[in-house]
Design an enzyme around this catalytic site. Structure first.
Site, PDB file in Angstrom:
ATOM      1  N   CYS A   1      45.027  45.740  41.857  1.00  0.00           N
ATOM      2  CA  CYS A   1      46.438  45.704  42.238  1.00  0.00           C
ATOM      3  C   CYS A   1      47.010  44.287  42.152  1.00  0.00           C
ATOM      4  O   CYS A   1      48.217  44.104  42.116  1.00  0.00           O
ATOM      5  CB  CYS A   1      46.645  46.299  43.616  1.00  0.00           C
TER       6      CYS A   1
ATOM      7  N   HIS B   1      37.044  30.549  35.086  1.00  0.00           N
ATOM      8  CA  HIS B   1      37.986  31.534  35.623  1.00  0.00           C
ATOM      9  C   HIS B   1      37.254  32.829  36.017  1.00  0.00           C
ATOM     10  O   HIS B   1      37.480  33.363  37.108  1.00  0.00           O
ATOM     11  CB  HIS B   1      39.070  31.828  34.581  1.00  0.00           C
TER      12      HIS B   1
END
Lengths: 459, 280
Positions: A49, A102
């Site tokens: 989300c 990352h």
């Protein structure tokens, strides 16, 4: 090279993110579409989300820009956007070491909206499983993501990044558990039937023995109680309800105290001193503050809970530096392993050449002066030669791999190419270390080289 | 040889209890080694209890004193029983942290049994009788459970104070749930009370058989009856008037305080007085 292209809560608002959200049932199609791109050799798709990201490994002859462009195109098509510029301001791209960092930071929850939340690791694992099942992950990106799991585990065990509670509902549940232990023997009473009461019921109602809802509007109380398998009571019976309940959540809009000190004192007599815990999430407050002074009664209002949330977040932020150090160490280790892969063709070429030369000489001798030898003796000689090749090349191979880790592989590669006349396809790929100069085929090279160059090669 | 073995076992036990105490406190203090300390502490307590039991057997042989006949030995046995009770109940009742109270208590009782008063190798009691071993034995078990109850009560008070002050970090996170501590304290009190009552009864009967006088027997009586009376009051008020939580914890600790005073008086009393058992 690994590239990551995506958007997250940091780069795009929710109305943009939701366009890219992908459910598990369509994930195989998305992965198939991405892996069909000739620029990409490995692909993984992460959709939560708070973020949508494509993690990919580029093909050998594809540049970072080409791969990034291909992924942008694919996700634009996936979201059904007509115009590429719609995407540009929200999408970020990372490549090489930055991309590895990352991936590690995302898995370790250092890039999450709620720092240190544990769900992200499960979501990355789901994405990994989906990509493995679809056959779009191989040894390089696959290893990177797998390593990210180790990073996340290290961060969780070696730092307190995931410690403490960082939401009001979880603080309330933790407090109730710290007072009562197992809530399955205890009753929860909700005073008020608004949205906040509903949120509290979701958190506290799960493990409780029973749930009662007390509200001015009985119908609303009954509707909320029905959602959680509880029962309703009119607000007038609140004093009686206090003698039964153990955890009381108040969230009415009343401008005056709904629960007074006298009411609780009477209830405590009837309860024979059993502990009573109030969670007052209403503003203005529903529970008279002096109720907290009564023996075995505890009142926590919204400020107290928010203070705990802030403390939890503060404690987690204090752990960020330690977590980042772990990430950096792991990135360096992964890069070292990755550079080790880059010298692999050189190692293979060196072995092949040595093997070919020595075995050619051996076979020549076996066919001439040693023609009289029987098969067992010939096999012994071949075995001896194999062993000699291994022993001879062990040190150069080890040192070459070690040089890949510390970034000096280019010097060794140049020397090996030159000294052993290895084929140029064995040279290091660009971007990892400087490519070796074509000294062998250049007739002017020996004359052009300086003494320094010679020394450099010898070293 | 046996004497040397008894002495070696005594010091080994003391070291094990000391290590357990340190590890329990390190865990409670929230050090970065807290998780490791929490694992090591009960292990050291198990080792300590094993060595302690061995020491009691060997030392009894050296001193030719039955553990239920002398106060010094009895005190040592009480601390061993408290450790055994804790190690048995800690997992079931989730009271690991009470070890922070039990381990130092065991260590101090062990040291007191040797270095305070006549010491455990002092001559045995002046007078003997059938009631004395029963009196000492029931009191040993009773006091062992009672000391655990006091540990739970103390932990309860710490936890309750944190909740009232709304300090939910640090030690609060490492303590068991408040209600759990209250229940454990109550159960242990219920378990120890009949034993202590039997101790009071046998003690009273014993004092009628022998001639006692002087300040020490008076103190024995005062502390013993006070401890028993408070213990009874806590249980009665809990059942009748809803005395739970803080009040019950204070009551339990007060009663335990009198018990400690009683034991100290016994240890410090002249040997002849120590012949009289733990309660008047």
């Amino acid at each position: 090279m690994i590239v990551v292209v995506g958007l997250s809560h940091k780069s795009a608002p929710v109305d943009v993110r939701e366009k890219f959200a992908t459910s598990a049932d369509v994930l195989p199609q998305v992965l198939a579409r991405l892996s069909a791109r000739q620029e990409l050799s490995e692909v993984m798709f992460l959709s939560t989300c708070n973020r949508v990201e494509v993690m990919a490994c580029t093909n050998k002859n594809t540049s970072e820009a080409e791969a990034t462009h291909a992924i942008r195109e694919a996700i634009r098509e996936h979201a059904g956007l007509e115009n590429a510029s719609e995407l540009d301001s929200y999408v970020y791209a990372r490549s090489g070491t930055e991309a590895v960092r990352h991936v590690f930071r995302v898995s370790a929850s250092l890039d999450s909206m709620v720092l240190g939340e544990p769900q992200i690791l499960g979501q990355v694992k789901d994405a990994y499983d989906a990509a493995m099942a679809a056959g779009t992950l191989k040894s390089y990106l696959g290893r990177c993501v797998h390593r990210a799991f180790t990073v996340a585990k290290r961060v969780r065990t070696e730092t307190a990044l995931g410690a403490g509670t960082v939401s009001i509902s979880s603080v309330a549940v933790d407090l109730a558990r710290q007072i009562f232990g197992d809530l399955s023997d205890h009753a929860v009473l909700l005073v008020g039937a608004g949205e906040m009461a509903e949120a509290a019921a979701k958190s506290l109602g799960k493990g409780a023995r029973s749930i009662r809802v007390c509200n001015r509007s009985f119908d609303r109380a009954a509707a909320l109680a029905g959602q959680f398998g509880g029962s309703a009571a009119p607000l007038e019976s609140l004093a009686d309800e206090l003698t039964i309940a153990d955890v009381v959540v108040t969230s009415t809009g009343s401008p005056t105290y709904v629960v007074t000190r006298d009411m609780v004192k009477r209830a405590m007599k009837a309860r024979k001193g059993r502990t009573l815990f109030f969670i007052d999430i209403a503003v203005p407050r529903n529970v008279e503050p002096s109720v907290h002074e009564i023996d075995n009664v505890y009142v926590y209002n919204v400020d107290d809970l928010e203070h705990q949330v802030a403390e939890g977040l503060k404690a987690r932020h204090a752990e960020v530096a330690g977590a980042e150090r772990i990430v950096e160490a792991e990135v360096a280790e992964f890069e070292a392993w990755s550079r080790g892969l880059d010298v692999q063709p050189m190692v293979v070429a060196l072995r092949a050449k040595t093997h070919a030369v020595l075995f050619a000489e051996l076979e020549k001798t076996l066919g001439g002066r040693l023609k009289h030898l029987g098969e067992p003796d010939r096999a012994s000689l071949r075995q001896m030669m194999e062993s000699a090749v291994n022993k001879l090349l062990h040190a150069p191979t080890t040192r070459l791999k070690a040089s890949a880790s510390d970034g000096s592989a280019a010097d060794y590669a140049e020397a090996l190419l030159h000294l052993f006349d290895l084929p140029t396809h064995a040279s290091l790929p660009p971007g990892v270390a400087s490519p070796p100069k074509p000294l062998v085929d250049d007739p002017a090279a020996p004359a052009a080289r300086s003494e320094d160059d010679d020394d450099h090669v010898r070293h | 040889m046996t004497y040397a073995l008894a002495t070696s076992l005594f010091y080994a036990t003391a070291v094990a209890y000391a290590c357990a105490s340190v590890f329990f406190l390190v865990h409670l203090a929230g050090s970065r080694f807290g998780a490791t300390a929490a694992k090591l502490a009960p292990r050291f307590l198990v080792v300590g209890a094993g060595l302690h039991a061995w020491h009691i057997v060997v030392a009894s042989e050296v001193a030719r004193v039955c553990p239920v006949e002398g106060i010094h030995f009895a005190m040592s046995v009480v601390s061993l029983l408290a450790c055994v009770a804790y190690l048995t109940l800690r997992r079931r009742w989730r009271i690991d942290v009470v070890g922070s109270f039990v381990a130092p208590l065991a260590l101090s009782s062990l040291l007191a049994s040797r270095f305070v008063g006549g010491g455990e190798l002092a001559p045995g009691p002046r007078v003997k009788g059938a009631l004395l071993p029963l009196h000492v034995a029931v009191n040993m078990f009773g006091v062992a459970l009672f000391s655990l109850a006091a540990g739970a009560a103390l932990t309860y008070l710490v936890q309750e104070k944190q909740l009232k002050k709304k300090r939910l970090e640090g030690v609060f996170q490492r303590l068991p749930p408040l209600d759990q501590l209250d229940r454990v304290e109550h159960r242990l009190l219920l378990g120890s009370f009949p034993l202590l009552t039997l101790g009071i009864v046998t003690g009273t009967l014993w004092t009628k058989k022998i001639e006692i006088g002087g300040i020490f027997p008076m103190l024995h009586a005062a502390f013993g009856y006070s401890a028993w009376f408070i213990c009874a009051a806590v249980l009665l008020l809990r059942a009748g008037a809803g005395w739970r939580g803080r009040r019950a914890a204070y009551g339990t600790i007060a009663a335990f305080g009198f018990t400690v005073m009683l034991l100290l008086v016994y240890l410090l009393a002249p040997t002849s007085d120590a012949a009289v058992a733990m309660h008047p």
